[in-house]
Design a protein around this motif. Structure first.
Motif, PDB file in Angstrom:
ATOM      1  N   PHE A   9       0.876  -1.188   0.000  1.00 22.70           N
ATOM      2  CA  PHE A   9       0.000   0.000   0.000  1.00 22.70           C
ATOM      3  C   PHE A   9       0.907   1.230   0.000  1.00 22.70           C
ATOM      4  O   PHE A   9       2.136   1.090  -0.097  1.00 22.70           O
ATOM      5  CB  PHE A   9      -0.958  -0.022   1.207  1.00 22.70           C
ATOM      6  N   ASN A  10       0.360   2.419   0.047  1.00 18.89           N
ATOM      7  CA  ASN A  10       1.123   3.681   0.109  1.00 18.89           C
ATOM      8  C   ASN A  10       2.391   3.606  -0.748  1.00 18.89           C
ATOM      9  O   ASN A  10       3.516   3.626  -0.247  1.00 18.89           O
ATOM     10  CB  ASN A  10       1.506   3.996   1.561  1.00 18.89           C
ATOM     11  N   TYR A  15       8.999   3.083   4.891  1.00 20.58           N
ATOM     12  CA  TYR A  15       7.597   3.117   4.467  1.00 20.58           C
ATOM     13  C   TYR A  15       7.206   4.446   3.835  1.00 20.58           C
ATOM     14  O   TYR A  15       7.949   5.410   3.864  1.00 20.58           O
ATOM     15  CB  TYR A  15       6.653   2.716   5.595  1.00 20.58           C
ATOM     16  N   ASP A  16       6.029   4.418   3.222  1.00 20.16           N
ATOM     17  CA  ASP A  16       5.429   5.581   2.553  1.00 20.16           C
ATOM     18  C   ASP A  16       6.368   6.234   1.537  1.00 20.16           C
ATOM     19  O   ASP A  16       6.617   7.460   1.580  1.00 20.16           O
ATOM     20  CB  ASP A  16       4.952   6.613   3.594  1.00 20.16           C
ATOM     21  N   ARG A  55       7.920  12.047   9.197  1.00 16.79           N
ATOM     22  CA  ARG A  55       7.769  10.804   8.438  1.00 16.79           C
ATOM     23  C   ARG A  55       7.002  10.996   7.130  1.00 16.79           C
ATOM     24  O   ARG A  55       6.597  10.028   6.499  1.00 16.79           O
ATOM     25  CB  ARG A  55       7.094   9.725   9.292  1.00 16.79           C
ATOM     26  N   LYS A 113      -4.718  16.470  11.518  1.00 15.77           N
ATOM     27  CA  LYS A 113      -3.430  16.732  10.872  1.00 15.77           C
ATOM     28  C   LYS A 113      -3.598  16.595   9.360  1.00 15.77           C
ATOM     29  O   LYS A 113      -4.566  15.986   8.883  1.00 15.77           O
ATOM     30  CB  LYS A 113      -2.347  15.777  11.358  1.00 15.77           C
ATOM     31  N   TYR A 115      -8.473   8.750   7.406  1.00  9.51           N
ATOM     32  CA  TYR A 115      -7.656   9.472   6.426  1.00  9.51           C
ATOM     33  C   TYR A 115      -8.448   9.674   5.136  1.00  9.51           C
ATOM     34  O   TYR A 115      -8.889   8.689   4.516  1.00  9.51           O
ATOM     35  CB  TYR A 115      -6.407   8.664   6.078  1.00  9.51           C
ATOM     36  N   VAL A 171      -8.597   4.301   5.707  1.00 10.49           N
ATOM     37  CA  VAL A 171      -7.431   5.084   5.284  1.00 10.49           C
ATOM     38  C   VAL A 171      -7.394   5.210   3.756  1.00 10.49           C
ATOM     39  O   VAL A 171      -7.452   4.208   3.041  1.00 10.49           O
ATOM     40  CB  VAL A 171      -6.109   4.442   5.749  1.00 10.49           C
ATOM     41  N   ASP A 193      -4.299   0.612   4.665  1.00  9.76           N
ATOM     42  CA  ASP A 193      -2.971   0.020   4.949  1.00  9.76           C
ATOM     43  C   ASP A 193      -2.905  -1.441   4.502  1.00  9.76           C
ATOM     44  O   ASP A 193      -2.187  -2.262   5.099  1.00  9.76           O
ATOM     45  CB  ASP A 193      -2.615   0.145   6.446  1.00  9.76           C
TER      46      ASP A 193
HETATM   47  C1  BMA Z   1       0.437   7.153   9.058  1.00  6.41           C
HETATM   48  C2  BMA Z   1       1.493   6.477   8.230  1.00  6.41           C
HETATM   49  C3  BMA Z   1       0.877   5.773   7.044  1.00  6.41           C
HETATM   50  C4  BMA Z   1      -0.368   5.021   7.367  1.00  6.41           C
HETATM   51  C5  BMA Z   1      -1.305   5.848   8.220  1.00  6.41           C
HETATM   52  C6  BMA Z   1      -2.532   5.074   8.661  1.00  6.41           C
HETATM   53  O1  BMA Z   1       0.976   7.615  10.280  1.00  6.41           O
HETATM   54  O2  BMA Z   1       2.164   5.565   9.014  1.00  6.41           O
HETATM   55  O3  BMA Z   1       1.803   4.844   6.551  1.00  6.41           O
HETATM   56  O4  BMA Z   1      -1.040   4.690   6.168  1.00  6.41           O
HETATM   57  O5  BMA Z   1      -0.615   6.287   9.366  1.00  6.41           O
HETATM   58  O6  BMA Z   1      -2.191   3.948   9.417  1.00  6.41           O
END
Ligand code: BMA
Length: 340
Positions: free
Chosen positions: A48-49, A108-109, A155, A215, A245, A284, A307
């Motif tokens: 994902f992401n 990640y991401d 991040r 956020k 999200y 998400v 996720d």
């Molecule tokens: C955020 C990141 C993303 C994730 C999201 C939802 O803080 O860690 O990678 O998709 O949370 O879990």
């Protein structure tokens, strides 16, 4: 004929579906979503992401693969149509400047962005806490890590695809060591990818728009358009069942992207389908990349879903710009250069 123009290359074979007549918003989902299902290859439970780019007439991607030990790492994938992917089953072999192995403990991401002739990968890495990691490649064979741009905790890093005033530009969200119940988007510049500065505040989390009231964070690399930089980002709300999200959109000033020209008060995509509402982390939508065709104004958005999966959604330059403008709500402190 589009009113607004995408100032990128043409990509006539990019994934595309026309807007369905029943579509309620400016962005519509690919009917065959999710395009990447669970357990894509041995040792990886979920992708994902993730981020994709056109490369040598086909497509290449950097994927967040959640290994079966739960630790995320980055993997390379290839596709002829940007929908069906095959993967390198070994993690991306990052090296240092001497060519020695230099692997992140977790990663990640990722975002994957071409600036001039080089592709940059920026991701969340471990640097005594969550911080941004950075690497470059020109051939997708050698991946050289560069200096981590910032101290922890941060991040969420998104590169611009073009230098402005000879500087690289990076959107990020300073955060804490946990799941960060706050956060705005900031802009930083660097002439050499070593020293970062000229930090500016770009956008605040929403106050009157509850979907982005906890956020916000950069999503896909901003798209250069005749209206300014089109940014798809994520906005988060806190509910009694956890974070949700959604995807938002705004236009940043072309010459000084610390200034928000126009920001949409509504989400443009929020978790509604099974693959967005149900997964390892439910509810998400996390955009990380787009593909664009300048000629037709088509935009395809790649997003992580719950996720657990990768989803694909579509819009056009005119649909999205019109929607942002019609539903504008730009905060006073978004509307300046971001210096207090
Ligand atoms: C955020 C990141 C993303 C994730 C999201 C939802 O803080 O860690 O990678 O998709 O949370 O879990």
């Amino acid at each position: 004929m589009n009113r607004a123009k995408i100032l990128t290359d043409n990509l006539p074979d990019m994934p595309w579906q026309e807007k369905p007549s029943a579509s309620k918003g400016p962005v519509w989902r690919y009917t065959e979503n999710p395009i990447i299902d669970r357990n894509p290859f041995p040792g990886v439970a979920r992708i994902f992401n993730s981020a994709v780019v056109p490369y040598q007439g086909e497509y290449i991607g950097v994927f967040r693969g959640e290994q079966t030990d739960g630790v995320p790492q980055l993997y390379l994938g290839y596709s002829k149509d940007a929908i069906h992917w095959t993967y390198e089953q070994e993690k991306i072999p990052f090296v240092n400047e001497k060519g020695e192995p230099y692997m992140p403990r977790y990663a990640y991401d990722p975002r994957l962005i071409k600036v001039e002739d080089t592709y940059y990968i920026i991701w969340c890495t471990d640097f005594y806490g969550a911080a941004l990691g950075l690497a470059k490649t020109t051939d997708f064979k050698k991946f050289e890590r560069l200096e981590n741009p910032f101290l922890p905790f941060n991040r969420n890093g998104v590169f611009f695809p073009k230098k402005i005033n000879n500087n690289f530009l990076l959107l990020s969200r300073p955060s804490d060591s946990g799941h960060t119940p706050f956060g705005d988007i900031f802009l930083s510049e660097s002439p050499d990818l070593i020293y970062w500065g000229k930090h500016r505040h770009v956008m605040s989390k929403g106050t009157n728009q509850w979907w982005q009231s906890l956020k916000i964070g950069g999503g896909a690399a901003p798209i250069e358009t005749s209206e300014g930089w089109l940014l798809f980002y994520h906005g988060v709300t806190g509910t009694c069942n956890g974070y949700v999200y959604s995807m938002g959109a705004c236009i940043l000033d072309h010459d000084n992207p610390a200034i928000v020209k126009c920001r949409c008060k509504n989400f443009i995509l929020t978790p509604e389908t099974w693959y967005e509402e149900r997964g390892f982390v439910s509810n998400v939508i996390f955009p990380c990349a787009t593909l664009t065709d300048a000629e037709t104004g088509k935009i395809a958005i790649y997003y992580g879903a719950a996720d657990s999966y990768v989803g694909l959604a579509f819009t056009t330059i005119d649909e999205i710009i019109d929607y942002i403008k019609t539903n504008e709500y730009t905060y006073a402190d978004d509307n300046n250069t971001g210096l207090i």
